[in-house]
Design a protein around this motif. Structure first.
Motif, mmCIF file in Angstrom:
data_model
loop_
_atom_site.group_PDB
_atom_site.id
_atom_site.type_symbol
_atom_site.label_atom_id
_atom_site.label_comp_id
_atom_site.label_asym_id
_atom_site.label_seq_id
_atom_site.Cartn_x
_atom_site.Cartn_y
_atom_site.Cartn_z
ATOM 1 N N ILE A 1 29.235 20.984 8.050
ATOM 2 C CA ILE A 1 28.293 20.351 7.247
ATOM 3 C C ILE A 1 26.990 20.768 7.230
ATOM 4 O O ILE A 1 26.164 20.203 6.347
ATOM 5 C CB ILE A 1 28.458 18.876 7.368
ATOM 6 N N SER A 2 26.700 21.546 7.959
ATOM 7 C CA SER A 2 25.364 22.292 8.473
ATOM 8 C C SER A 2 25.066 23.512 7.280
ATOM 9 O O SER A 2 26.246 24.267 6.850
ATOM 10 C CB SER A 2 25.180 22.658 9.663
ATOM 11 N N LYS A 3 23.986 23.575 6.759
ATOM 12 C CA LYS A 3 23.728 24.625 5.779
ATOM 13 C C LYS A 3 23.389 26.233 6.559
ATOM 14 O O LYS A 3 22.848 26.084 7.858
ATOM 15 C CB LYS A 3 22.454 24.382 4.921
ATOM 16 N N ASP A 4 23.841 27.155 6.342
ATOM 17 C CA ASP A 4 23.647 28.251 6.942
ATOM 18 C C ASP A 4 24.129 28.471 7.964
ATOM 19 O O ASP A 4 23.608 29.473 8.957
ATOM 20 C CB ASP A 4 22.019 28.593 6.969
ATOM 21 N N ALA A 5 25.198 27.971 8.422
ATOM 22 C CA ALA A 5 26.074 27.898 9.865
ATOM 23 C C ALA A 5 26.758 29.032 9.896
ATOM 24 O O ALA A 5 27.511 29.290 8.673
ATOM 25 C CB ALA A 5 26.540 26.666 10.010
ATOM 26 N N VAL A 6 26.941 29.891 10.910
ATOM 27 C CA VAL A 6 27.814 31.034 11.073
ATOM 28 C C VAL A 6 29.233 30.415 11.697
ATOM 29 O O VAL A 6 28.999 30.136 12.801
ATOM 30 C CB VAL A 6 27.132 32.052 11.666
ATOM 31 N N MET A 7 29.931 30.142 11.053
ATOM 32 C CA MET A 7 31.251 29.379 11.575
ATOM 33 C C MET A 7 32.094 30.046 12.587
ATOM 34 O O MET A 7 32.515 29.513 13.666
ATOM 35 C CB MET A 7 32.405 29.216 10.397
ATOM 36 N N ALA A 8 31.857 31.614 12.505
ATOM 37 C CA ALA A 8 32.715 32.264 13.701
ATOM 38 C C ALA A 8 31.770 31.954 15.005
ATOM 39 O O ALA A 8 32.382 31.590 16.118
ATOM 40 C CB ALA A 8 32.634 33.711 13.440
ATOM 41 N N SER A 9 30.624 31.579 15.081
ATOM 42 C CA SER A 9 29.732 31.613 16.195
ATOM 43 C C SER A 9 29.700 30.128 16.482
ATOM 44 O O SER A 9 30.245 29.717 17.662
ATOM 45 C CB SER A 9 28.334 31.873 15.892
ATOM 46 N N VAL A 10 30.068 28.994 15.426
ATOM 47 C CA VAL A 10 30.243 27.815 15.796
ATOM 48 C C VAL A 10 31.381 27.537 16.505
ATOM 49 O O VAL A 10 31.551 26.512 17.446
ATOM 50 C CB VAL A 10 29.934 27.003 14.650
ATOM 51 N N VAL A 11 32.536 28.008 15.913
ATOM 52 C CA VAL A 11 33.977 27.889 16.470
ATOM 53 C C VAL A 11 33.812 28.416 17.930
ATOM 54 O O VAL A 11 34.691 27.799 18.805
ATOM 55 C CB VAL A 11 34.785 28.572 15.511
ATOM 56 N N GLY A 12 33.341 29.576 18.218
ATOM 57 C CA GLY A 12 33.154 30.186 19.332
ATOM 58 C C GLY A 12 32.749 29.131 20.393
ATOM 59 O O GLY A 12 33.168 29.048 21.743
ATOM 60 N N GLN A 13 31.564 28.900 20.128
ATOM 61 C CA GLN A 13 30.830 28.039 21.073
ATOM 62 C C GLN A 13 31.553 26.705 21.333
ATOM 63 O O GLN A 13 31.376 26.272 22.453
ATOM 64 C CB GLN A 13 29.338 27.671 20.437
ATOM 65 N N ALA A 14 32.128 26.030 20.039
ATOM 66 C CA ALA A 14 32.669 24.824 20.441
ATOM 67 C C ALA A 14 34.012 24.990 21.177
ATOM 68 O O ALA A 14 34.178 24.103 22.015
ATOM 69 C CB ALA A 14 33.192 24.336 18.904
ATOM 70 N N VAL A 15 34.969 25.937 21.082
ATOM 71 C CA VAL A 15 35.878 26.116 21.838
ATOM 72 C C VAL A 15 35.355 26.650 23.457
ATOM 73 O O VAL A 15 36.153 26.095 24.376
ATOM 74 C CB VAL A 15 36.746 27.402 21.245
#
Length: 393
Positions: A118-132
């Motif tokens: 839901i965030s603008k300009d978020a790099v999902m690959a980085s977000v998923v990597g950090q989350a996991v």
């Protein structure tokens, strides 16, 4: 001074809230909406419940992540409320089994990914990597902490059990020592007291000798009992020169002659035979041999009146052999109780335990020509003793 866990958790909660508030001041510079009163309330709901993490870990985990999800849904900077959920996941993993803690880590991972979506300009690959990555690392740290705590508790239980066993073994050792000391000396005193009373008027010389034997035997018994009490009273760190250190050596092979002479003077004909070259033997081995001879002769006094006894001590290259044999008592073999003929009874069990403790072998039983025999073999080296696990016959 030990700080109460609730105080520690309160300090952690205050620290997390303070860090979140300070980060919130940077939201505008990072391109996110400035935090308002509603945002700061949510910041408090995400971080302050950590104070109860030790008492209700799962509840804190759910409340923290629910507040965090509401916070990111309203469009505030997600980084501000990073640390509260992380502490909650670690706490659950450190307390609960995998089937409970792993879903907790998955919940944190899902909230982080949701914030990225839901965030603008978020790099999902980085977000998923950090989350996991962060979720698994925190879960792993908590899991290791839980395993370490379990191992510590198991070690404590094993130490307590070992301490209980050692106490029981020490009590058994003391009981054997008391039995050997008291039973032997009291048997001699009882026999001599009966003899003295029987011949008190008819044979004063014999009565006087019996009273002398009683005096000497009782004095030796008191000496050994005092020595045992001093050993029990002295602490493990007390030196030999301390006030409670025993001042008399433990009885050993050198005192077998005194024992046999005393018993012979008291009416039990005992012959001592020594073969081989006498040499120094470990104190424990000497005490074991002495006590076995003492118990065997005590049994002769009590159960074989009128018999004669022979004590043989042999020094061999790697071990010593001790035997006590007695002739058929004046009342015949029937005078020996069945429990002795079969090698049972409290004193005989004590003999077997002593022999096993020092890696020796012992045989106890009647002789074919009548009488009774106790034969003990004890190794005189630590290596030989270590090989004598199956000691008793």
């Amino acid at each position: 001074m030990r700080i109460h866990p609730l105080v520690v958790d309160a300090l952690i909660a205050v620290a997390l809230t303070t860090v979140a508030v300070l980060l919130g001041q940077e939201a505008l510079r990072q391109g996110w909406p400035e935090l308002d009163a509603r945002a700061y309330v949510l910041v408090g709901l995400v971080n302050l419940p950590v104070v109860f993490r030790s008492r209700a870990p799962l509840t804190v985990l759910l409340v923290v992540h629910l507040a965090c999800a509401v916070y990111v849904t309203l469009g505030y900077w997600p980084v501000v409320n990073t640390f509260g959920p992380m502490i909650a996941v670690y706490t659950v993993a450190s307390v609960y089994p995998v089937r409970v803690s792993l879903p907790g880590a998955a919940l944190m991972c899902a909230v982080w990914i949701y914030a990225g979506l839901i965030s603008k300009d978020a790099v999902m690959a980085s977000v998923v990597g950090q989350a996991v990555g962060f979720s698994l690392v925190l879960w792993r740290f908590g899991y290791v902490a839980r395993q370490s705590a379990e191992l510590a508790r198991q070690l404590k239980r094993e130490q307590d059990e070992r301490a209980r066993r050692e106490v029981a073994e020490e009590r058994g050792r003391i009981a054997r020592e008391l039995h050997d000391v008291v039973a032997h000396h009291m048997s001699v005193i009882s026999v001599q007291a009966g003899l003295a009373r029987f011949v008190f008027t008819s044979d004063p010389t014999t009565a006087h000798a019996a009273l002398g034997t009683i005096s000497g035997t009782s004095g030796e018994a008191l000496e050994e009992l005092r020595r045992m009490l001093r050993v029990l009273r002295s602490g493990p760190d007390d030196g030999e020169e301390g006030p409670e250190a025993p001042d008399a050596p433990m009885p050993g092979l050198a005192r077998l002659g005194e024992m046999t002479e005393r018993l012979s003077a008291g009416g039990l004909p005992v012959e001592l035979r020594v073969t081989g070259t006498p040499r120094e033997v470990a104190p424990g081995v000497e005490l074991c041999a002495y006590r076995v001879v003492q118990e065997a002769l005590t049994n002769v006094i009590k159960h074989a009146p009128g018999a004669t006894a022979t004590v043989e001590l042999g020094y061999l290259p790697h071990h010593i052999e001790v035997s006590v044999t007695n002739t058929r008592p004046s009342g015949g073999e029937g005078g020996i109780p069945d429990r002795l003929r079969t090698g049972s009874g409290h004193g005989l069990l004590g003999m077997r335990e002593r022999a096993k403790l020092y890696g020796g072998t012992i045989s106890i039983g009647p002789l074919s020509e009548g009488g009774f025999a106790v034969r003990l073999t004890l190794p005189t080296s630590a290596r030989a003793a270590a090989q004598g696990d199956d000691a008793t016959e």
